[in-house]
Design a protein around this motif. Structure first.
Motif, PDB file in Angstrom:
ATOM      1  N   SER A  68       0.853  -1.183   0.000  1.00 59.33           N
ATOM      2  CA  SER A  68       0.000   0.000   0.000  1.00 59.33           C
ATOM      3  C   SER A  68       0.891   1.234   0.000  1.00 59.33           C
ATOM      4  O   SER A  68       2.088   1.164   0.295  1.00 59.33           O
ATOM      5  CB  SER A  68      -0.886   0.012   1.249  1.00 59.33           C
ATOM      6  OG  SER A  68      -0.085   0.165   2.420  1.00 59.33           O
ATOM      7  N   ALA A  69       0.310   2.388  -0.308  1.00 56.05           N
ATOM      8  CA  ALA A  69       1.074   3.636  -0.299  1.00 56.05           C
ATOM      9  C   ALA A  69       1.643   3.905   1.092  1.00 56.05           C
ATOM     10  O   ALA A  69       2.770   4.399   1.237  1.00 56.05           O
ATOM     11  CB  ALA A  69       0.180   4.801  -0.746  1.00 56.05           C
TER      12      ALA A  69
ATOM     13  N   ILE B 172      10.306   0.928  -6.571  1.00 57.19           N
ATOM     14  CA  ILE B 172      10.684   2.292  -6.962  1.00 57.19           C
ATOM     15  C   ILE B 172      10.090   3.293  -5.984  1.00 57.19           C
ATOM     16  O   ILE B 172      10.771   4.230  -5.540  1.00 57.19           O
ATOM     17  CB  ILE B 172      10.228   2.604  -8.406  1.00 57.19           C
ATOM     18  CG1 ILE B 172      11.045   1.794  -9.417  1.00 57.19           C
ATOM     19  CG2 ILE B 172      10.380   4.102  -8.706  1.00 57.19           C
ATOM     20  CD1 ILE B 172      10.563   1.932 -10.844  1.00 57.19           C
ATOM     21  N   SER B 173       8.828   3.101  -5.610  1.00 53.36           N
ATOM     22  CA  SER B 173       8.181   4.006  -4.664  1.00 53.36           C
ATOM     23  C   SER B 173       8.872   3.973  -3.306  1.00 53.36           C
ATOM     24  O   SER B 173       9.086   5.013  -2.673  1.00 53.36           O
ATOM     25  CB  SER B 173       6.706   3.635  -4.504  1.00 53.36           C
ATOM     26  OG  SER B 173       5.979   3.920  -5.682  1.00 53.36           O
ATOM     27  N   VAL B 174       9.235   2.766  -2.836  1.00 54.42           N
ATOM     28  CA  VAL B 174       9.971   2.656  -1.566  1.00 54.42           C
ATOM     29  C   VAL B 174      11.281   3.423  -1.663  1.00 54.42           C
ATOM     30  O   VAL B 174      11.653   4.167  -0.744  1.00 54.42           O
ATOM     31  CB  VAL B 174      10.232   1.177  -1.213  1.00 54.42           C
ATOM     32  CG1 VAL B 174      11.190   1.076  -0.021  1.00 54.42           C
ATOM     33  CG2 VAL B 174       8.929   0.461  -0.891  1.00 54.42           C
ATOM     34  N   PHE B 175      11.983   3.277  -2.795  1.00 54.64           N
ATOM     35  CA  PHE B 175      13.267   3.955  -2.987  1.00 54.64           C
ATOM     36  C   PHE B 175      13.088   5.474  -2.987  1.00 54.64           C
ATOM     37  O   PHE B 175      13.881   6.207  -2.384  1.00 54.64           O
ATOM     38  CB  PHE B 175      13.895   3.491  -4.296  1.00 54.64           C
ATOM     39  CG  PHE B 175      15.302   3.981  -4.523  1.00 54.64           C
ATOM     40  CD1 PHE B 175      16.327   3.610  -3.669  1.00 54.64           C
ATOM     41  CD2 PHE B 175      15.592   4.817  -5.585  1.00 54.64           C
ATOM     42  CE1 PHE B 175      17.631   4.052  -3.876  1.00 54.64           C
ATOM     43  CE2 PHE B 175      16.882   5.269  -5.805  1.00 54.64           C
ATOM     44  CZ  PHE B 175      17.910   4.888  -4.940  1.00 54.64           C
ATOM     45  N   LEU B 176      12.045   5.970  -3.633  1.00 47.09           N
ATOM     46  CA  LEU B 176      11.786   7.412  -3.654  1.00 47.09           C
ATOM     47  C   LEU B 176      11.476   7.935  -2.253  1.00 47.09           C
ATOM     48  O   LEU B 176      11.881   9.047  -1.890  1.00 47.09           O
ATOM     49  CB  LEU B 176      10.638   7.729  -4.609  1.00 47.09           C
ATOM     50  CG  LEU B 176      10.904   7.469  -6.099  1.00 47.09           C
ATOM     51  CD1 LEU B 176       9.661   7.785  -6.926  1.00 47.09           C
ATOM     52  CD2 LEU B 176      12.086   8.285  -6.601  1.00 47.09           C
TER      53      LEU B 176
ATOM     54  N   ASP C 254       9.911  12.507  -7.274  1.00 45.73           N
ATOM     55  CA  ASP C 254       9.149  12.695  -6.056  1.00 45.73           C
ATOM     56  C   ASP C 254       8.181  11.527  -5.871  1.00 45.73           C
ATOM     57  O   ASP C 254       7.479  11.131  -6.803  1.00 45.73           O
ATOM     58  CB  ASP C 254       8.375  14.015  -6.116  1.00 45.73           C
ATOM     59  CG  ASP C 254       7.508  14.218  -4.886  1.00 45.73           C
ATOM     60  OD1 ASP C 254       8.072  14.574  -3.846  1.00 45.73           O
ATOM     61  OD2 ASP C 254       6.286  13.993  -4.981  1.00 45.73           O
ATOM     62  N   ALA C 255       8.157  10.961  -4.659  1.00 45.04           N
ATOM     63  CA  ALA C 255       7.335   9.785  -4.401  1.00 45.04           C
ATOM     64  C   ALA C 255       5.849  10.050  -4.632  1.00 45.04           C
ATOM     65  O   ALA C 255       5.145   9.221  -5.219  1.00 45.04           O
ATOM     66  CB  ALA C 255       7.563   9.304  -2.966  1.00 45.04           C
ATOM     67  N   ASP C 256       5.352  11.201  -4.182  1.00 45.36           N
ATOM     68  CA  ASP C 256       3.930  11.515  -4.353  1.00 45.36           C
ATOM     69  C   ASP C 256       3.584  11.733  -5.826  1.00 45.36           C
ATOM     70  O   ASP C 256       2.528  11.296  -6.304  1.00 45.36           O
ATOM     71  CB  ASP C 256       3.563  12.758  -3.548  1.00 45.36           C
ATOM     72  CG  ASP C 256       3.587  12.499  -2.045  1.00 45.36           C
ATOM     73  OD1 ASP C 256       3.489  11.318  -1.648  1.00 45.36           O
ATOM     74  OD2 ASP C 256       3.725  13.468  -1.283  1.00 45.36           O
TER      75      ASP C 256
END
Length: 235
Positions: free
Chosen positions: A120-121, A189-193, A168-170
């Motif tokens: 999840s986000a 990728i999102s975790v890394f950002l 930017d993650a968002d």
């Protein structure tokens, strides 16, 4: 008994001949024209063809596992151990290991494998915050595995838009929500950002190259897009 993860895709997705593989890796690294820099803390790279203890085997050398850091991560209660069968079937990281063995040849290198599922986000942000301290340490290097867009009718994705590149993650999450792009490694990728957002060191992502497996002329065609990016300390 020591557990050793086999290079299960060697000989099919990439050559299992040590001499040939070393020469190919040297050639591809030179062709990429990337400067050697200790300021690069991580990369996002594809996993196309070309366990928690023991070693990972590669045709050009075996890579030991960093049990100390793995125990530290397990102590957080946020990670589970992956069995050897699942690990060997998961090719995403295996495609990066020969490159890591070659690039860090002659230097002590230990691997901490982390398989990221459909988070999840909120979980992406949590893991990014948890792992951020490790990217601040110049001794650590993160290798994030992902192909990018899988386009065409057989992938049920035919959107086309020239705008693409954030950091930017968002913004990345908003892009995925709006366009539903078929980026298979979108969660790591999102975790890394999120890691970059929570770090002390100032780090900037720069996309280096973009390629496609084939050119699409109609929606009946299909193609997989590949992109590479480097996360470098921004002085």
């Amino acid at each position: 008994m020591e557990r050793i993860g086999r290079a299960s895709h060697a000989g099919s997705w990439y050559t299992d001949n040590p001499k040939d593989l070393a020469e190919e890796l040297d050639g591809w690294l030179v062709e990429a024209g990337l400067p050697k820099s200790s300021d690069v803390r991580g990369v996002i790279a594809l996993h196309a063809g070309y366990s928690y203890s023991g070693l990972y085997k590669t045709p050009i050398g075996d890579l030991p596992i960093d049990l100390e850091v793995i125990e530290e991560l397990k102590a957080t209660g946020k990670f589970e151990s992956m069995n050897l069968r699942v690990d060997e079937a998961e090719h995403s990281m295996e495609m990066h290991l020969p490159y890591l063995a070659k690039v860090f040849e002659g230097h002590p290198l230990k691997v901490i494998p982390i398989l990221v599922g459909a988070l999840s986000a909120e979980s992406e942000a949590m893991y990014g915050k948890l792992l951020a301290k490790y990217i601040d340490d110049a001794q650590n290097f993160f290798s994030v595995s992902s192909d990018f867009c899988h386009w065409g009718s057989r992938f049920n994705y035919k959107h086309y838009d020239k705008k693409y590149e954030t950091g930017d993650a968002d913004a990345f999450k908003e892009y995925l929500s709006e366009y539903d792009n078929t980026i298979c490694g979108r969660h790591p990728i999102s975790v890394f950002l999120h890691m970059l957002r929570n770090r002390t060191t100032r780090i900037k992502i720069k996309f280096l190259r973009y390629e496609q497996s084939s050119q699409c002329k109609t929606t009946r065609d299909s193609s997989v897009s590949y992109a590479s990016a480097a996360a470098k300390v921004d002085a």
